[in-house]
Design a protein around this motif. Structure first.
Motif, PDB file in Angstrom:
ATOM      1  N   ALA A  37       0.968  -1.650   0.323  1.00 19.85           N
ATOM      2  CA  ALA A  37       0.048  -0.106  -0.230  1.00 19.85           C
ATOM      3  C   ALA A  37       0.641   0.989  -0.017  1.00 19.85           C
ATOM      4  O   ALA A  37       2.193   1.322   0.953  1.00 19.85           O
ATOM      5  CB  ALA A  37      -0.713  -0.159   1.676  1.00 19.85           C
ATOM      6  N   GLU A  38      -0.102   2.491  -0.381  1.00 15.92           N
ATOM      7  CA  GLU A  38       1.476   4.072  -0.321  1.00 15.92           C
ATOM      8  C   GLU A  38       1.172   4.492   1.258  1.00 15.92           C
ATOM      9  O   GLU A  38       0.260   3.889   1.426  1.00 15.92           O
ATOM     10  CB  GLU A  38      -0.181   4.737  -1.155  1.00 15.92           C
ATOM     11  N   GLU A  39       1.843   4.604   1.257  1.00 17.95           N
ATOM     12  CA  GLU A  39       2.347   5.616   2.425  1.00 17.95           C
ATOM     13  C   GLU A  39       2.843   7.192   2.271  1.00 17.95           C
ATOM     14  O   GLU A  39       2.838   6.875   0.840  1.00 17.95           O
ATOM     15  CB  GLU A  39       3.444   5.086   2.999  1.00 17.95           C
ATOM     16  N   PRO A  40       2.637   8.219   2.969  1.00 12.43           N
ATOM     17  CA  PRO A  40       2.961   9.450   3.310  1.00 12.43           C
ATOM     18  C   PRO A  40       4.227   9.609   2.906  1.00 12.43           C
ATOM     19  O   PRO A  40       4.203  10.409   1.391  1.00 12.43           O
ATOM     20  CB  PRO A  40       2.783   9.746   4.323  1.00 12.43           C
ATOM     21  N   THR A  41       5.183   8.523   2.129  1.00 17.56           N
ATOM     22  CA  THR A  41       6.743   9.556   1.858  1.00 17.56           C
ATOM     23  C   THR A  41       6.351   9.477   0.161  1.00 17.56           C
ATOM     24  O   THR A  41       7.636   9.141  -0.176  1.00 17.56           O
ATOM     25  CB  THR A  41       7.232   8.868   2.391  1.00 17.56           C
ATOM     26  N   VAL A  42       5.558   8.913   0.174  1.00 14.86           N
ATOM     27  CA  VAL A  42       5.177   8.704  -1.596  1.00 14.86           C
ATOM     28  C   VAL A  42       5.202  10.253  -2.947  1.00 14.86           C
ATOM     29  O   VAL A  42       5.277  10.553  -3.535  1.00 14.86           O
ATOM     30  CB  VAL A  42       4.189   7.691  -2.182  1.00 14.86           C
ATOM     31  N   LEU A  43       4.565  11.040  -1.344  1.00 15.68           N
ATOM     32  CA  LEU A  43       4.474  12.801  -1.380  1.00 15.68           C
ATOM     33  C   LEU A  43       6.431  13.190  -0.722  1.00 15.68           C
ATOM     34  O   LEU A  43       6.379  13.170   0.309  1.00 15.68           O
ATOM     35  CB  LEU A  43       3.425  13.315  -0.774  1.00 15.68           C
ATOM     36  N   PRO A  44       6.284  14.342  -1.810  1.00 20.62           N
ATOM     37  CA  PRO A  44       7.295  15.355  -0.666  1.00 20.62           C
ATOM     38  C   PRO A  44       7.093  15.784   1.039  1.00 20.62           C
ATOM     39  O   PRO A  44       5.761  16.307   1.280  1.00 20.62           O
ATOM     40  CB  PRO A  44       7.109  16.332  -1.556  1.00 20.62           C
ATOM     41  N   ASP A  45       8.292  15.981   1.296  1.00 20.70           N
ATOM     42  CA  ASP A  45       7.868  16.369   2.587  1.00 20.70           C
ATOM     43  C   ASP A  45       7.724  17.473   3.171  1.00 20.70           C
ATOM     44  O   ASP A  45       8.191  18.405   2.000  1.00 20.70           O
ATOM     45  CB  ASP A  45       9.779  16.372   3.470  1.00 20.70           C
ATOM     46  N   GLY A  46       6.411  18.071   3.776  1.00 19.84           N
ATOM     47  CA  GLY A  46       6.338  18.894   4.016  1.00 19.84           C
ATOM     48  C   GLY A  46       5.024  19.453   4.280  1.00 19.84           C
ATOM     49  O   GLY A  46       4.402  18.880   5.128  1.00 19.84           O
ATOM     50  N   GLU A  47       5.058  20.128   5.503  1.00 18.01           N
ATOM     51  CA  GLU A  47       3.776  21.011   6.477  1.00 18.01           C
ATOM     52  C   GLU A  47       2.655  20.313   5.435  1.00 18.01           C
ATOM     53  O   GLU A  47       2.355  20.850   4.548  1.00 18.01           O
ATOM     54  CB  GLU A  47       3.544  22.711   6.708  1.00 18.01           C
ATOM     55  N   GLY A  48       1.266  19.607   5.794  1.00 21.21           N
ATOM     56  CA  GLY A  48       0.420  19.406   5.001  1.00 21.21           C
ATOM     57  C   GLY A  48       0.325  18.327   3.883  1.00 21.21           C
ATOM     58  O   GLY A  48      -0.431  17.548   3.858  1.00 21.21           O
ATOM     59  N   ARG A  49       1.276  17.576   4.844  1.00 17.93           N
ATOM     60  CA  ARG A  49       1.538  16.210   3.697  1.00 17.93           C
ATOM     61  C   ARG A  49       0.440  14.915   4.021  1.00 17.93           C
ATOM     62  O   ARG A  49      -0.189  14.506   3.372  1.00 17.93           O
ATOM     63  CB  ARG A  49       3.263  15.476   3.628  1.00 17.93           C
ATOM     64  N   ASP A  50       0.772  14.581   5.153  1.00 15.21           N
ATOM     65  CA  ASP A  50      -0.327  14.052   6.096  1.00 15.21           C
ATOM     66  C   ASP A  50      -1.760  14.486   5.433  1.00 15.21           C
ATOM     67  O   ASP A  50      -2.120  12.930   5.272  1.00 15.21           O
ATOM     68  CB  ASP A  50       0.354  13.943   7.177  1.00 15.21           C
ATOM     69  N   GLU A  51      -2.100  15.579   5.783  1.00 14.29           N
ATOM     70  CA  GLU A  51      -3.462  15.539   5.536  1.00 14.29           C
ATOM     71  C   GLU A  51      -3.849  15.237   3.717  1.00 14.29           C
ATOM     72  O   GLU A  51      -4.898  14.656   3.847  1.00 14.29           O
ATOM     73  CB  GLU A  51      -4.008  16.967   5.962  1.00 14.29           C
ATOM     74  N   VAL A  52      -3.046  15.400   3.374  1.00 15.58           N
ATOM     75  CA  VAL A  52      -3.434  15.763   1.668  1.00 15.58           C
ATOM     76  C   VAL A  52      -3.382  14.151   1.169  1.00 15.58           C
ATOM     77  O   VAL A  52      -4.117  13.509   0.917  1.00 15.58           O
ATOM     78  CB  VAL A  52      -2.108  16.216   0.800  1.00 15.58           C
ATOM     79  N   PHE A  53      -2.036  13.374   1.983  1.00 19.49           N
ATOM     80  CA  PHE A  53      -2.361  12.097   1.748  1.00 19.49           C
ATOM     81  C   PHE A  53      -3.105  11.091   2.175  1.00 19.49           C
ATOM     82  O   PHE A  53      -3.878  10.305   1.584  1.00 19.49           O
ATOM     83  CB  PHE A  53      -0.251  11.180   1.985  1.00 19.49           C
ATOM     84  N   TYR A  54      -3.733  11.678   4.111  1.00 17.30           N
ATOM     85  CA  TYR A  54      -4.582  10.570   4.318  1.00 17.30           C
ATOM     86  C   TYR A  54      -5.897  10.938   3.643  1.00 17.30           C
ATOM     87  O   TYR A  54      -6.966  10.159   3.674  1.00 17.30           O
ATOM     88  CB  TYR A  54      -4.622  10.473   5.675  1.00 17.30           C
TER      89      TYR A  54
END
Length: 108
Positions: free
Chosen positions: A23-40
């Motif tokens: 499964a995908e993980e948040p680390t597939v997106l660039p690090d930064g404020e808001g990454r977890d909110e965007v990912f999930y």
């Protein structure tokens, strides 16, 4: 013919025994404020690939939030949450720009 069937059945058995794609993980997106909110928030409905290949302006990302809520039943984002998500998307997945170096002067 028997050897072919045996080989095919062994290959099929091996393929079925392999674990499913991770499964995908948040680390597939660039690090930064808001990454977890965007990912999930986003991957609850679609793959992160849709985000990663999009190149939208801040205004377009902001408008997309309304479109997804209206057309696809996404829970509307408002206030600080919306600002956080839209700012992250615009910062990391904004319009692509040509690099300053390496431009071909004959194509201008």
């Amino acid at each position: 013919m028997r050897r072919l069937l045996l080989a095919l059945s062994l290959c099929a058995g091996w393929a079925m025994a392999q674990p499913a794609a991770t499964a995908e993980e948040p680390t597939v997106l660039p690090d930064g404020e808001g990454r977890d909110e965007v990912f999930y928030g986003c991957t609850a409905c679609h793959s992160s690939a849709l985000i990663r290949r999009s190149r939208l302006s801040h205004a377009q990302w902001d408008g997309l939030m309304d479109w997804m809520a209206e057309r696809h039943g996404m829970t509307p984002l408002e206030g600080a949450d919306r600002t956080l998500v839209v700012n992250y998307l615009a910062r990391h997945f904004g319009p692509a720009q040509a690099p300053a170096r390496g431009r071909n002067p004959f194509l201008n």
